[in-house]
Scaffold this motif. Structure first.
Motif, short mmCIF file in Angstrom:
data_model
loop_
_atom_site.label_atom_id
_atom_site.label_comp_id
_atom_site.label_asym_id
_atom_site.label_seq_id
_atom_site.Cartn_x
_atom_site.Cartn_y
_atom_site.Cartn_z
N PHE A 15 0.83 -1.21 0.00
CA PHE A 15 0.00 0.00 0.00
C PHE A 15 0.87 1.27 0.00
O PHE A 15 0.62 2.20 -0.75
CB PHE A 15 -0.96 -0.01 1.19
N TYR A 16 1.89 1.31 0.87
CA TYR A 16 2.74 2.49 0.93
C TYR A 16 3.79 2.49 -0.17
O TYR A 16 4.23 3.54 -0.63
CB TYR A 16 3.35 2.63 2.34
N HIS A 17 4.15 1.29 -0.60
CA HIS A 17 5.13 1.18 -1.68
C HIS A 17 4.61 1.78 -2.99
O HIS A 17 5.37 2.23 -3.83
CB HIS A 17 5.50 -0.31 -1.87
N GLN A 18 3.28 1.81 -3.13
CA GLN A 18 2.74 2.32 -4.39
C GLN A 18 2.65 3.86 -4.43
O GLN A 18 2.18 4.43 -5.41
CB GLN A 18 1.36 1.71 -4.67
N ALA A 19 3.15 4.52 -3.38
CA ALA A 19 3.12 5.98 -3.35
C ALA A 19 3.82 6.55 -4.57
O ALA A 19 4.89 6.09 -4.95
CB ALA A 19 3.82 6.50 -2.08
N SER A 20 3.20 7.56 -5.17
CA SER A 20 3.87 8.20 -6.29
C SER A 20 3.68 9.71 -6.19
O SER A 20 2.69 10.21 -5.65
CB SER A 20 3.31 7.69 -7.61
N PHE A 21 4.69 10.44 -6.68
CA PHE A 21 4.66 11.89 -6.62
C PHE A 21 3.45 12.42 -7.39
O PHE A 21 3.18 11.99 -8.50
CB PHE A 21 5.95 12.46 -7.20
N LEU A 22 2.73 13.34 -6.75
CA LEU A 22 1.53 13.89 -7.39
C LEU A 22 1.77 15.31 -7.86
O LEU A 22 1.70 15.62 -9.04
CB LEU A 22 0.37 13.83 -6.38
N ILE A 23 2.12 16.20 -6.93
CA ILE A 23 2.28 17.62 -7.30
C ILE A 23 3.01 18.36 -6.17
O ILE A 23 2.92 17.97 -5.01
CB ILE A 23 0.89 18.26 -7.56
N SER A 24 3.73 19.41 -6.53
CA SER A 24 4.31 20.32 -5.55
C SER A 24 3.51 21.60 -5.56
O SER A 24 3.19 22.11 -6.63
CB SER A 24 5.76 20.66 -5.92
N ALA A 25 3.24 22.11 -4.39
CA ALA A 25 2.48 23.35 -4.30
C ALA A 25 3.33 24.42 -3.64
O ALA A 25 3.82 24.24 -2.53
CB ALA A 25 1.19 23.14 -3.51
N ALA A 26 3.53 25.54 -4.33
CA ALA A 26 4.27 26.66 -3.75
C ALA A 26 3.31 27.59 -3.00
O ALA A 26 3.72 28.37 -2.16
CB ALA A 26 5.01 27.43 -4.83
N ILE B 62 9.27 4.66 4.81
CA ILE B 62 7.88 4.25 5.05
C ILE B 62 7.26 3.78 3.73
O ILE B 62 6.45 2.86 3.70
CB ILE B 62 7.08 5.40 5.71
N CYS B 63 7.66 4.42 2.64
CA CYS B 63 7.15 4.03 1.31
C CYS B 63 8.09 3.09 0.57
O CYS B 63 7.81 2.72 -0.58
CB CYS B 63 6.87 5.27 0.47
N GLN B 64 9.17 2.69 1.23
CA GLN B 64 10.12 1.75 0.63
C GLN B 64 10.56 2.17 -0.77
O GLN B 64 10.56 1.36 -1.70
CB GLN B 64 9.53 0.34 0.61
N GLN B 65 10.87 3.45 -0.88
CA GLN B 65 11.39 3.96 -2.15
C GLN B 65 12.57 4.88 -1.84
O GLN B 65 12.46 5.72 -0.95
CB GLN B 65 10.31 4.76 -2.88
N LYS B 66 13.63 4.73 -2.58
CA LYS B 66 14.86 5.46 -2.24
C LYS B 66 14.76 6.97 -2.43
O LYS B 66 15.30 7.74 -1.65
CB LYS B 66 16.03 4.94 -3.09
N ASN B 67 14.08 7.41 -3.48
CA ASN B 67 14.11 8.84 -3.80
C ASN B 67 12.74 9.48 -3.95
O ASN B 67 12.58 10.40 -4.73
CB ASN B 67 14.91 9.06 -5.09
N LEU B 68 11.78 8.98 -3.20
CA LEU B 68 10.44 9.55 -3.33
C LEU B 68 10.45 11.01 -2.86
O LEU B 68 10.14 11.92 -3.60
CB LEU B 68 9.44 8.72 -2.52
#
Ligand SMILES: Nc1nc2c(ncn2[C@@H]2O[C@H](COP(=O)(O)OP(=O)(O)O)[C@@H](O)[C@H]2O)c(=O)[nH]1
Ligand SMILES: [Mg+2]
Length: 205
Positions: free
Chosen positions: A4-15, A45-51
């Motif tokens: 579930f957390y591994h599937q995290a993907s970048f969505l958007i940056s908000a300034a 937590i998301c088991q991704q090196k560069n999220l």
């Protein structure tokens, strides 16, 4: 491994707050002083090196970074606070943005607060806790970099903070965490599972 957390993907940056995704579904925000280990915690937590980018020169990019877990659920990497080298005017702008986000965001379900286990709560950390208390928002503290202390010292730091925060026990919880040693990840997942309303069993733990 928790898909579930591994599937995290970048969505958007908000300034600016106006650039945040629509205020629906469920969000959990990650907060903390610059250099407390926030990006590292999100990554493990998301088991991704560069999220979430980890950086040795913190405080440069003051953005709210949104990561989606599924259609309804998001993690938010809030701008780190307390970075000394940022101009006063920019600092104030970000404190306001942060405060407004916390106050107004309807889909915000909880805050993960990263605090270096070697340093007691700083004023802004306390402010975050008082805020949570004030609006009834749960805050889960990750005492980060627990690998920097011997086991006994780490355990007593946790106990001491729990004792100190006992008056806030309805909204505040505390656990040790090490991104380096991958310690405390399952406990953090179970807090997130609870906030997101997902069952740990169905997502691999
Ligand atoms: N020893 C140790 N160092 C860590 C840990 N987590 C983060 N760090 C280091 O602390 C620094 C700041 O980490 P980062 O995740 O970028 O902090 P942020 O500014 O709060 O996002 C980096 O040099 C990381 O390598 C940890 O669990 N153990
Ligand atoms: Mg960071």
């Amino acid at each position: 491994m928790n898909p579930f957390y591994h599937q995290a993907s970048f969505l958007i940056s908000a300034a600016e707050l106006s650039q945040c995704p629509p205020d629906g579904g469920i969000e959990v925000a990650f907060a903390g002083r610059s250099n407390a280990g926030k990006s590292s915690a999100i990554n493990v937590i998301c088991q991704q090196k560069n999220l979430a980018r980890t950086s040795k020169t913190p405080g440069r990019t003051q953005l709210l970074n949104f990561f989606s877990l599924d259609e309804e659920r998001r993690l938010v990497d809030l701008p780190g606070y307390g970075y000394a080298k940022v101009a006063e005017k920019i600092k104030r702008h970000w404190q306001n943005t942060l405060a407004t986000y916390l106050e107004k965001r309807q889909c915000l379900r909880g805050v993960m607060l990263m605090v270096d286990i070697r340093h007691p709560l700083k004023p802004f950390d306390r402010q975050m806790l008082e805020w949570g208390q004030h609006i009834g928002l749960p805050v889960h503290i990750l005492l980060t970099k627990s690998d920097k202390l011997k086991r006994g010292a780490a355990a007593s730091a946790v106990l001491q903070l729990r004792r100190e925060l006992a008056p806030l026990e309805e909204t505040v919880t505390v656990q040790p965490f090490s991104a380096l040693k991958h310690q405390g990840i399952e406990q953090a997942h179970s807090v997130l599972d609870h906030w997101f309303g997902v069952s740990g069993e169905s997502n691999g733990e």
